[in-house]
Design a protein around this motif. Structure first.
Motif, PDB file in Angstrom:
ATOM      1  N   ASP A 198       0.813  -1.223   0.000  1.00  0.00           N
ATOM      2  CA  ASP A 198       0.000   0.000   0.000  1.00  0.00           C
ATOM      3  C   ASP A 198       0.841   1.265   0.000  1.00  0.00           C
ATOM      4  O   ASP A 198       0.482   2.281   0.585  1.00  0.00           O
ATOM      5  N   TYR A 201      -2.279   3.803  -2.975  1.00  0.00           N
ATOM      6  CA  TYR A 201      -3.503   3.482  -2.244  1.00  0.00           C
ATOM      7  C   TYR A 201      -4.690   4.098  -2.972  1.00  0.00           C
ATOM      8  O   TYR A 201      -4.527   4.954  -3.854  1.00  0.00           O
ATOM      9  N   ARG A 240      -3.143  -2.338  -8.105  1.00  0.00           N
ATOM     10  CA  ARG A 240      -4.094  -1.211  -8.151  1.00  0.00           C
ATOM     11  C   ARG A 240      -4.133  -0.627  -9.559  1.00  0.00           C
ATOM     12  O   ARG A 240      -3.167  -0.752 -10.308  1.00  0.00           O
TER      13      ARG A 240
END
Length: 516
Positions: A198, A201, A240
């Motif tokens: 992370d 994020y 992500r």
């Protein structure tokens, strides 16, 4: 007082008072959280790991609105028994799922919560508890530490207590990161699980989830307070993504879902050599998306840090999100064997010797290519490394087909300068051409000054009229370059990278010098 606490106090006194080193023991361990899916998918997640797991952290323990323990619907006694039958520990994690209010209620109710956890561990024959209370703050630091201390004094010493902590490369002592008293948490627990991810994020700017710099800096910061044999490095099995042009992004996606997306749509995939992470630009019907995620190569880079800092092992968030192919090799990676094409290879010992001595490398992080032909450029690099020749400022341009930007330019020029390898014709080196066995016999003969028997070793395909016969005889009599079982030397056969590794491994014991 429990044995765990007493042992850890002794270790701490040893380190602080006497300066002794408390070293890791046994093999490294591999752990994994299980969170997504119903209880029937938990077993599938473990089955995919190819017997690579030592401990699973299933999502069995939550905190309710009153700060008490809530057993989740995923708890399955059949699964627990099955894991025990396989020699896998089941250590459920207790979580507030990022809800600060729930986390604080649990810590405020820690007297009852500890007793409830202990009762559940005994009732369901569990192997301990993993504490994953996140998003409380430095104001909760003492309560958090006391909660773990109370568990250590109550749970049987042979049961695991582990604590998941945030990656903290900057050493922050406030906010969420400030909720962890790393030194005391390590004193009261068996392992600290470093959630080394992370870095990017949801809602944040585009970037890797866990760049190699972010991960390594997080490790070194934690090791200021925690002994290395207590640290488990957490690895993300997710990535992500951001849609180009949108002001908000960073949504999470599992590694297997990302791979499916990339295979479905036109994509440009690159391994970023700075962050040691993967970046994919994906062209969908509704726009362009940027994905940052992990693959085998980036996971290897993180596991190398486990070896570098001699950590206890690795863990993952979370099982079931990964590309299943990583489990073909994961246990080997964890023990420092990263090149997947030399497992069980006949020359593997010599290849590892070359890597350890920094004479040969793989062609990538994952592959050595042992059966590929050795090229002339590779031979130049190996021979100059073998001799320890390292001159940085080369100004000559001896060969028209080797530019200054060529990866082996320096070594090729040095090999020529010291008479190791010449060009094949005027101003031409042919760096990508293969090396034959007789050519290598010639090159090596120029290096070794040791006396050798001049008795001819007869090969059916070598005679005195051949230009290379003396060199072949010298290398054969010294047991460096051998023939085959059919009494043939095959002088014109191309030499493989595995064969070269074996030859150089033999030659290391000889006194070597170059001829000026």
């Amino acid at each position: 007082m429990k044995l765990r606490f007493i042992t850890n106090i002794i270790v701490l006194i040893c380190i602080l008072a006497m300066g002794c080193q408390y070293t890791a023991y046994g093999q490294r361990i591999n752990t994994g959280y299980i969170y997504f899916g119903d209880k029937y998918k938990y077993e599938d997640a473990v089955n995919n790991t190819n017997n690579s797991l030592d401990t699973v952290y299933p999502s069995y323990f939550d905190i309710d609105q009153d700060g008490n323990l809530k057993i989740t619907e995923t708890l399955d006694e059949d699964f627990i028994n099955d894991m025990h039958g396989r020699g896998i520990k089941v250590v459920p994690f207790i979580s507030n799922h990022w809800d600060r209010d729930l986390g604080r209620k649990g810590l405020a109710n820690r007297d009852n919560l500890v007793n409830q956890i202990v009762e559940a561990i005994e009732k369901y024959d569990l192997d301990g508890v993993n504490i994953d209370i996140e998003n409380v703050t430095d104001a909760d630091r003492d309560a958090y530490t006391d909660f773990v201390k109370m568990l250590s004094e109550t749970i049987d010493s042979y049961k695991e207590i582990s604590v998941a902590v945030a990656a903290n490369p900057n050493g922050w002592t406030y906010g969420w990161h400030g909720s962890y008293d790393y030194e005391k948490l390590a004193l009261y627990s068996d392992y600290i699980f470093l959630m080394a991810y992370d870095e990017s994020y949801i809602g944040g700017p585009e970037g890797p989830v866990a760049s190699i710099q972010f991960v390594e800096n997080s490790i070194t910061e934690l090791l200021k307070y925690v002994d290395n044999d207590k640290v488990i490095l957490g690895i993300p099995f997710y990535g992500r993504y951001w849609k180009v042009g949108d002001s908000y992004g960073g949504y999470g996606a599992s590694l297997n879902r990302i791979e499916e997306t990339i295979s479905k749509y036109p994509s440009d995939v690159v391994f970023d050599n700075i962050s040691k992470s993967v970046k994919a630009t994906v062209y969908k019907d509704d726009g362009t998306y940027i994905y940052w995620y992990e693959n085998e190569e980036s996971i290897i880079e993180k596991i190398k840090l486990v070896e570098k800092y001699d950590l206890k092992g690795s863990g993952s968030w979370s099982l079931g999100q990964e590309d299943k192919s990583i489990w073909n090799y994961y246990s080997r990676w964890l023990e420092g064997e990263y090149l997947v094409d030399i497992y069980d290879h006949w020359a593997s010992d010599s290849i590892y010797s070359m890597i350890d001595n920094e004479i040969m490398n793989g062609v990538s992080n994952m592959y050595f290519a042992p059966n590929d032909n050795l090229t002339r450029a590779q031979a130049a690099v190996i021979l100059t490394r073998l001799l320890g020749i390292d001159e940085e400022y080369i100004t000559s341009d001896s060969f028209d087909d080797v530019s200054k930007n060529y990866w082996a330019y320096n070594e090729i020029e040095l090999a020529k300068k010291y008479g190791l390898i010449n060009g094949k014709e005027e101003n031409k080196f042919y760096p990508n051409d293969p090396i034959t066995r007789e050519e290598m016999a010639t090159m090596l003969s120029r290096l070794i000054k040791d006396d050798y028997s001049d008795d001819n070793i007869e090969f059916n395909d070598v005679n005195d009229d051949m230009w290379s016969s003396d060199y072949i005889n010298k290398m054969s009599s010294m047991n460096i370059l051998k023939g085959y079982e059919d009494d043939m030397f095959y002088p014109n056969r191309n030499l493989t990278r595995a064969e070269m590794a074996t030859i150089v491994d033999r030659i290391l014991k000889y006194n070597i010098k170059y001829k000026k």
